[in-house]
Every structure is written in C-alpha cells, then in structure tokens.
Design an enzyme around this catalytic site. Structure first.
Site, PDB file in Angstrom:
ATOM      1  N   ASP A  89     -27.636 -11.852  25.529  1.00 32.15           N
ATOM      2  CA  ASP A  89     -26.888 -10.633  25.221  1.00 32.15           C
ATOM      3  C   ASP A  89     -27.614  -9.464  25.882  1.00 32.15           C
ATOM      4  O   ASP A  89     -28.804  -9.568  26.204  1.00 32.15           O
ATOM      5  CB  ASP A  89     -26.816 -10.414  23.709  1.00 32.15           C
ATOM      6  CG  ASP A  89     -25.586  -9.587  23.313  1.00 32.15           C
ATOM      7  OD1 ASP A  89     -24.731 -10.097  22.585  1.00 32.15           O
ATOM      8  OD2 ASP A  89     -25.486  -8.412  23.732  1.00 32.15           O
ATOM      9  N   CYS A  93     -10.515 -12.159  20.877  1.00 34.56           N
ATOM     10  CA  CYS A  93      -9.916 -11.247  19.898  1.00 34.56           C
ATOM     11  C   CYS A  93      -8.805 -10.427  20.545  1.00 34.56           C
ATOM     12  O   CYS A  93      -8.290  -9.485  19.956  1.00 34.56           O
ATOM     13  CB  CYS A  93     -10.976 -10.336  19.279  1.00 34.56           C
ATOM     14  SG  CYS A  93     -11.783  -9.275  20.480  1.00 34.56           S
ATOM     15  N   CYS A 122      -7.778   0.710  -0.925  1.00 39.42           N
ATOM     16  CA  CYS A 122      -7.244   0.072   0.285  1.00 39.42           C
ATOM     17  C   CYS A 122      -7.030  -1.408  -0.016  1.00 39.42           C
ATOM     18  O   CYS A 122      -7.952  -2.104  -0.437  1.00 39.42           O
ATOM     19  CB  CYS A 122      -8.223   0.251   1.442  1.00 39.42           C
ATOM     20  SG  CYS A 122      -7.683  -0.639   2.914  1.00 39.42           S
ATOM     21  N   ASP A 136     -17.645 -15.363  23.170  1.00 40.13           N
ATOM     22  CA  ASP A 136     -16.897 -14.543  22.200  1.00 40.13           C
ATOM     23  C   ASP A 136     -17.025 -13.102  22.689  1.00 40.13           C
ATOM     24  O   ASP A 136     -17.804 -12.319  22.149  1.00 40.13           O
ATOM     25  CB  ASP A 136     -17.496 -14.729  20.799  1.00 40.13           C
ATOM     26  CG  ASP A 136     -16.708 -13.968  19.736  1.00 40.13           C
ATOM     27  OD1 ASP A 136     -15.652 -13.400  20.069  1.00 40.13           O
ATOM     28  OD2 ASP A 136     -17.149 -13.927  18.570  1.00 40.13           O
ATOM     29  N   CYS A 146      -1.243   5.699   7.263  1.00 42.43           N
ATOM     30  CA  CYS A 146      -2.650   5.517   7.644  1.00 42.43           C
ATOM     31  C   CYS A 146      -2.857   4.810   8.984  1.00 42.43           C
ATOM     32  O   CYS A 146      -3.802   5.093   9.694  1.00 42.43           O
ATOM     33  CB  CYS A 146      -3.403   4.844   6.504  1.00 42.43           C
ATOM     34  SG  CYS A 146      -4.274   3.370   6.911  1.00 42.43           S
ATOM     35  N   CYS A 157      -3.032  -0.826   8.920  1.00 36.94           N
ATOM     36  CA  CYS A 157      -2.267  -2.085   8.971  1.00 36.94           C
ATOM     37  C   CYS A 157      -0.938  -1.803   9.680  1.00 36.94           C
ATOM     38  O   CYS A 157      -0.391  -0.725   9.533  1.00 36.94           O
ATOM     39  CB  CYS A 157      -1.935  -2.580   7.572  1.00 36.94           C
ATOM     40  SG  CYS A 157      -3.360  -2.909   6.519  1.00 36.94           S
ATOM     41  N   CYS A 185       0.828  -1.215   0.000  1.00 37.95           N
ATOM     42  CA  CYS A 185       0.000   0.000   0.000  1.00 37.95           C
ATOM     43  C   CYS A 185       0.862   1.265   0.000  1.00 37.95           C
ATOM     44  O   CYS A 185       1.792   1.377   0.792  1.00 37.95           O
ATOM     45  CB  CYS A 185      -0.887  -0.034   1.244  1.00 37.95           C
ATOM     46  SG  CYS A 185      -1.755   1.489   1.521  1.00 37.95           S
ATOM     47  N   TYR A 189     -22.649 -13.757  25.417  1.00 35.63           N
ATOM     48  CA  TYR A 189     -22.278 -12.669  24.486  1.00 35.63           C
ATOM     49  C   TYR A 189     -22.683 -13.065  23.056  1.00 35.63           C
ATOM     50  O   TYR A 189     -21.876 -13.018  22.132  1.00 35.63           O
ATOM     51  CB  TYR A 189     -20.761 -12.400  24.509  1.00 35.63           C
ATOM     52  CG  TYR A 189     -20.158 -12.105  25.857  1.00 35.63           C
ATOM     53  CD1 TYR A 189     -20.095 -10.804  26.351  1.00 35.63           C
ATOM     54  CD2 TYR A 189     -19.643 -13.133  26.648  1.00 35.63           C
ATOM     55  CE1 TYR A 189     -19.526 -10.531  27.597  1.00 35.63           C
ATOM     56  CE2 TYR A 189     -19.076 -12.866  27.893  1.00 35.63           C
ATOM     57  CZ  TYR A 189     -19.027 -11.567  28.362  1.00 35.63           C
ATOM     58  OH  TYR A 189     -18.468 -11.309  29.579  1.00 35.63           O
ATOM     59  N   GLN A 211     -18.909 -10.062  11.657  1.00 35.67           N
ATOM     60  CA  GLN A 211     -17.475 -10.228  11.452  1.00 35.67           C
ATOM     61  C   GLN A 211     -17.049  -9.613  10.108  1.00 35.67           C
ATOM     62  O   GLN A 211     -17.756  -9.731   9.111  1.00 35.67           O
ATOM     63  CB  GLN A 211     -17.118 -11.722  11.470  1.00 35.67           C
ATOM     64  CG  GLN A 211     -17.378 -12.389  12.809  1.00 35.67           C
ATOM     65  CD  GLN A 211     -16.306 -12.082  13.847  1.00 35.67           C
ATOM     66  OE1 GLN A 211     -15.437 -11.259  13.635  1.00 35.67           O
ATOM     67  NE2 GLN A 211     -16.369 -12.748  14.993  1.00 35.67           N
TER      68      GLN A 211
END
Length: 421
Positions: A304, A379, A130, A352, A47, A50, A41, A283, A254
């Site tokens: 939830d 995550c 992108c 999750d 930016c 990443c 990129c 969750y 996702q």
C-alpha cells in the site's frame, strides 16, 4: 431521475440537459411500481444519504445486480447472457448497520444541529435518528450535541468560516461494543475541554477513546492532519471473524462488518486456494483481505502507499501470529516487477481498489506477470467493467458475485473471479 423506479410511468420535468443524458424531477406518478414502499426515514427525501428506501429490499437486491449488468453493457464487449452474474447477497436485517457516522455540526435559532448536507445543497439536515446507522453511534452523536449545547461551545459556521466545532465522528466496534468519539475543530484550543471530557464519560459510559482532530482549512474534507487523544485509548478494537483490528480515528475500515465477512469469504472462495499459493494483496490497507486468506495460502505479500496502513498491517499480522505474511510500502506496479526479477511470481493477485478502480500501470504489470487467478473486489461497477476490458486480452471472467454492503443506497460491491485464458 431521483425517486423513480424501473417500470413506473411518470410525468417528469427536465432540470438539466447534458450532451449524453438529461436529469429530471418527478411531477406525478401515473403508474407506480408494485415494489414501491413508504420510506422508513422521515428526512429520507432531503438528506441524500440513502437513495432506495422507497424500494422493497428484495427488489433492491435485483436492481443492484442489474446495475452491475448495465455497467458491463456500457463499458465492455462481453456477451452478458454468457456470463455468470450471481444473485446479490443481501442482509437479513438491512437497518442499523453502519458502524461509523460523520455528522456536520451547525446552529439554527440558538440550537445545535448535527447531520448531513441536503441533496446538492449546503443546507444542513438535522438527523436525530438515522435508520442505517448503528444505534450506538446515533445515541453518541445526540449526547455530544447536547453537551456542546449545554456548555455553549462555539459551533463552526461554514459560510462565515468562524466558530470551532465542525464535525462529530462516532464509531462503534459492533462486536466489541467499544465506542470512539472524535471532535473535529478548527483550532487546537478547546474551551471547557476537561468538562466536555467529563460529561462525555458520564453520559456515555461505553466510550473508551475521545479524540480531537484539527482542521482549520476551508474544505469539504472532513479530517485535518493533526490528531490528539484527549482521553482513553488511541483506538477501539473490532472483530471480523477470528481477526481483531485496532481502529484509530483515521483508519479506514469497512462500515458494515456483518456484510464485510460475507464479502471477504466470497473473495476467499474466488481465490480457490489450496495452501501452497503465493498470494499478493494489492491495495492492502491494514491487511484485512490478505490476513483473511492467509490460513489457506503458502505466502502472502501485501502493499500500500499509505505508511500508517502498512505499519498497522504488520502489527495485525504479528498479533495474529501470521508469520508467512509480509507487508511493503510502495506501489504494486513497482514492487511486482522487482520481485519477478528476484524470481518470485504470484499465483493469485487480489485487489480491493478505491472507487476510481485499478491504476493503469498496475494492470499492465498484471498482464506481464500473468498470475493464474485475479480476484477483483470492487465498490464501483463502472470502473470494474473498464478494468475487466483492459484485462480481457488475457483473462476470462469466470463469474461475478454482487454483495450488498450498503442497503437502501445505490452502491453495490462485487467479487469477480478472473482466470488466465
């Protein structure tokens, strides 16, 4: 030290010294890593979206596994060499995978820009292509930017808190090809609204949902509370495996559908279901993981705290004819003890949670209820490690499987199978 790679020898200048660590910038690379490559990129170093494009992809997968190991070393007392931490599951083609973009809009020298704020700054970096965004979302953002320019629609100026259009959100159903455009504005009144809609439909024939969201606050939060559909459907459809989902403008889903299938399959295999188990999906969001596992479970209960998510989860279960799945509004730490009193005890709990990890009260509840198996989809390796420490008095880590959901970034997801000692 942004931009440096493991094993490199560099000259650096400290920019900020904290009590426990220092931040620095590279002055010169004396000996570079054999895995260093040229980033794809052109605005990669500005930016901040990443962090690892300068590292060869196969090596990114090794280093991401190491990120998980480092978190465990820092936050647990586990013997790492005795743990099964599997090689990271990557992508065959790690580009163009993000199904949604949220680009801030700005103006410079009379030209409309759309992109992300630069690293640790509020300079808007204009992004025309992108490398990690799905081509359909990149094209959509460019087209909408052109329409705003042509029709001279007032663009929001963050410093002056004036203007109208602040963000363009584009989301595509990767499997269905459907496209949704959301314009986030400071006020409800949108000048030349009909012409904007007409032009979007003309220039982007795949669009089947055009939405306006109003956010007049001085905030970095993207969405406001008021959403109105301007044209077409309120949502777009997306498919994951055999399941179909309706995605409205504010629904969490996702961002990498291809890897999501791998992640959910790993969670399903970690649950080791036989068709009889009582499964809790804590969750649960719109019910994705619970429904993904439902064909191998005896009964599924999800919960939830977001009412819209529970409504969507119920609709999704009904649409797929999953009669043995029920979804409840509320906190797991309140619902689980209530069900236990009624004589209902789960065999498997799958979580999750958000990046902050599991709620402390929830983990205490798990330790009281003692399901045989606990599957943790994470995550954030640091909060995963801390939560494993809390559960460690009664649960043993059988294995951890890292999954690369966001190639070229430093983020890593994982599935951990914990069993009652």
């Amino acid at each position: 030290m942004p931009g440096a790679l493991p094993g490199e020898e560099i000259v650096a200048e400290a920019t900020k010294v904290h009590p426990k660590f220092a931040e620095a910038k590279i002055k010169k690379i004396r000996k570079q890593s054999e895995h260093r490559i040229k980033p794809l990129c052109p605005v990669y170093d500005q930016c901040g979206g990443c962090q690892l494009q300068h590292l060869r992809y196969d090596q990114q997968l090794n280093e991401k596994r190491d990120i998980v190991i480092q978190a465990l070393e820092r936050h647990t007392k586990l013997k790492i060499d005795e743990l099964e931490i599997r090689p990271t599951i990557g992508m065959e083609n790690p580009w163009g995978y993000r199904n949604k973009s949220q680009f801030q809009v700005g103006e410079k020298d009379g030209k409309v820009l759309a992109g992300l704020y630069g690293l640790n700054s509020h300079n808007l970096i204009n992004i025309e292509q992108c490398a990690v965004q799905h081509p359909a979302t990149s094209k959509a953002t460019e087209v909408v930017k052109g329409i705003l320019q042509d029709l001279k629609i007032p663009i929001y100026n963050e410093k002056k808190h004036k203007g109208l259009v602040r963000t363009i959100v584009a989301r595509t159903g990767v499997q269905t090809g459907e496209l949704q455009i959301v314009l986030i504005t400071t006020k409800k009144e949108l000048p030349k609204k009909d012409i904007i809609i007409q032009e979007i439909k003309k220039r982007l024939p795949k669009v089947n949902s055009i939405v306006q969201n109003i956010n007049g606050e001085k905030t970095s939060v993207i969405f406001g509370n008021d959403t109105a559909t301007l044209e077409g459907s309120d949502f777009i459809q997306e498919t994951l495996g055999d399941l179909q989902f309706e995605l409205s403008a504010r629904t969490f889903f996702q961002l990498n559908p291809e890897q999501t299938v791998k992640l959910y399959n790993e969670a399903k295999s970690a649950a080791m279901l036989t068709g009889k188990e009582k499964l809790v999906d804590a969750y649960c969001g719109v019910g994705t993981i619970g429904l993904w596992m439902a064909d191998q479970a005896g009964e599924v209960r999800g919960m939830d705290v977001i009412p819209e998510s529970i409504e969507d989860a119920k609709k999704n279960a009904e649409k797929h004819g999953v009669k043995h799945a029920r979804f409840y509004m509320g906190k797991a730490e309140e619902l689980l003890p209530k069900w236990l009193k009624e004589g209902w005890r789960p065999d498997v709990i799958v979580v999750d949670p958000p990046r902050t990890g599991c709620d402390e009260e929830f983990l205490k509840t798990v330790l009281k209820i003692k399901p045989k198996t606990f599957v943790y989809v994470s995550c954030n390796p640091s909060t995963l490690a801390k939560d494993i420490m809390t559960l460690g008095s009664q649960y043993k880590v059988e294995y951890i499987q890292p999954v690369d959901m966001f190639p070229h970034t430093s983020q890593i997801e994982s599935v951990t199978r914990l069993v009652l000692k």
